[in-house]
Design an enzyme around this catalytic site. Structure first.
Site, PDB file in Angstrom:
ATOM      1  N   ASN A   9       0.946  -1.170  -0.166  1.00  0.00           N
ATOM      2  CA  ASN A   9      -0.041   0.143   0.048  1.00  0.00           C
ATOM      3  C   ASN A   9       0.723   1.323  -0.174  1.00  0.00           C
ATOM      4  OD1 ASN A   9      -1.846   2.020   0.537  1.00  0.00           O
ATOM      5  ND2 ASN A   9      -2.407   1.476   2.569  1.00  0.00           N
ATOM      6  N   TRP A  10       1.162   1.948  -1.052  1.00  0.00           N
ATOM      7  CA  TRP A  10       1.800   3.103  -1.350  1.00  0.00           C
ATOM      8  C   TRP A  10       1.370   4.307  -0.840  1.00  0.00           C
ATOM      9  CZ3 TRP A  10       3.298   2.865  -7.299  1.00  0.00           C
ATOM     10  CH2 TRP A  10       4.123   1.656  -7.609  1.00  0.00           C
ATOM     11  N   LYS A  11       0.174   4.316  -0.289  1.00  0.00           N
ATOM     12  CA  LYS A  11      -0.408   5.395   0.244  1.00  0.00           C
ATOM     13  C   LYS A  11      -0.547   6.560  -0.676  1.00  0.00           C
ATOM     14  CE  LYS A  11       0.188   3.527   4.793  1.00  0.00           C
ATOM     15  NZ  LYS A  11       0.092   3.562   6.168  1.00  0.00           N
ATOM     16  N   GLU A  95      -6.937   4.831   7.757  1.00  0.00           N
ATOM     17  CA  GLU A  95      -6.711   6.495   7.417  1.00  0.00           C
ATOM     18  C   GLU A  95      -7.826   7.073   6.717  1.00  0.00           C
ATOM     19  OE1 GLU A  95      -2.816   5.776   5.383  1.00  0.00           O
ATOM     20  OE2 GLU A  95      -1.777   5.126   7.330  1.00  0.00           O
ATOM     21  N   GLU A 165      -5.588  -5.130  10.521  1.00  0.00           N
ATOM     22  CA  GLU A 165      -4.635  -3.977  10.680  1.00  0.00           C
ATOM     23  C   GLU A 165      -4.884  -3.230  12.009  1.00  0.00           C
ATOM     24  OE1 GLU A 165      -2.624  -2.712   6.962  1.00  0.00           O
ATOM     25  OE2 GLU A 165      -4.376  -1.532   7.031  1.00  0.00           O
ATOM     26  N   GLY A 171       2.220   2.025  10.637  1.00  0.00           N
ATOM     27  CA  GLY A 171       3.261   3.227  10.576  1.00  0.00           C
ATOM     28  C   GLY A 171       3.988   3.628  11.782  1.00  0.00           C
ATOM     29  N   GLY A 232       2.804  -1.307   4.300  1.00  0.00           N
ATOM     30  CA  GLY A 232       2.780   0.104   3.887  1.00  0.00           C
ATOM     31  C   GLY A 232       4.125   0.425   3.569  1.00  0.00           C
ATOM     32  N   GLY A 233       5.061   1.049   4.681  1.00  0.00           N
ATOM     33  CA  GLY A 233       6.207   1.413   4.407  1.00  0.00           C
ATOM     34  C   GLY A 233       7.387   0.499   3.982  1.00  0.00           C
TER      35      GLY A 233
END
Ligand code: PEP
Length: 248
Positions: A9-11, A95, A165, A171, A232-233
């Site tokens: 998930n690159w956001k 988010e 999650e 994050g 994510g990261g």
């Protein structure tokens, strides 16, 4: 049998050129490896068509509209996403829930539209730190699952991928322990079994998300009810994403 999936998930990261280059680099780096999971990249909307046409890896949008079409300035419909070649859509990310006020009722509409357009929802659920401390984390996760998904027929539910999650782990560098994650994944599977039966529950892929990385993926993915990760990261650089994929 349920699938193992590692989804990035690159956001809101990477411009178009960086995104396309990443997809090509990742595919090249994975070529020749025997993968034990499907690999998906979750990109911003504007990357979808270009990334989907430059890789055979799975591609996911990170959101979709709760409307079919029409005067909804700035929105992107599930049909538009499907037309890019993307096969997945991440829905209910914390988010989106926290910063954009997305409720279970709104997400229920998005899930229906995603499925109607042939997309696989990667549906995110998870409790906040406060909710875990109050010991209501099982109730919260159950409510999110029931209220947004249990209107679906068994046939439609079997097309859903769940991502557990815990919000406190996203994050933050605080990963849930494999025991905490396994406990919740088993609970989610049991909740699904109560509604749709054991076969549907056993065939549902339940991913873990929250500071998963190359250092902890192996232990997490070894748990019997953890079928992969939403990352994510650690999905932003090919060199960091590959060790997660190789956690299987
Ligand atoms: C996420 O965005 O879904 C996520 C799990 O992020 P991170 O891996 O950075 O915690």
């Amino acid at each position: 049998m349920r699938k193992n999936i590692v989804a990035g998930n690159w956001k809101m990261n990477k411009n178009l050129q960086e995104g396309v280059a990443f997809a090509k680099d990742l595919e090249a780096a994975l070529a020749g490896k025997t993968l034990k999971c499907d690999v998906v990249i979750g990109t911003p909307f504007i990357h979808l068509a270009s990334v989907a046409s430059s890789t055979k890896l799975g591609v996911a949008a990170q959101n979709c509209a709760n409307k079919v079409s029409g005067a909804y300035t700035g929105e992107v419909s599930a049909a538009m996403i499907a037309s890019t070649g993307a096969k997945y859509v991440i829905l209910g990310h914390s988010e989106r829930r926290t910063y954009y006020g997305e409720t279970d009722a709104l997400l229920k509409e998005k899930v229906v539209l995603a499925l109607a357009n042939g997309l696989t929802p990667i549906f995110c659920i998870g409790e906040t730190k406060d909710e875990r401390e109050k010991n209501i984390h099982f109730d919260v996760v159950k409510r999110q699952t029931v209220d947004a998904l249990f209107n679906l027929s068994a046939e439609d539910f079997s097309k859903i991928v769940i991502a557990y999650e815990p919000v406190w782990a996203i994050g933050t560098g605080l990963t849930a322990t494999s025991a905490q994650a396994q406990e919740m994944h088993a609970f989610i599977r049991e909740t699904i079994a109560d509604k749709y039966g054991k076969e549907v529950a056993n065939n549902t892929s339940i991913l873990y998300g929250g500071s998963a990385n190359g250092g902890n993926a192996k232990e997490l993915f070894a748990c019997p009810d953890i079928d992969g990760g939403l990352i994510g990261g650690a999905s932003l650089e090919v060199e960091k994403f590959i060790p997660v994929i190789e956690g299987f």
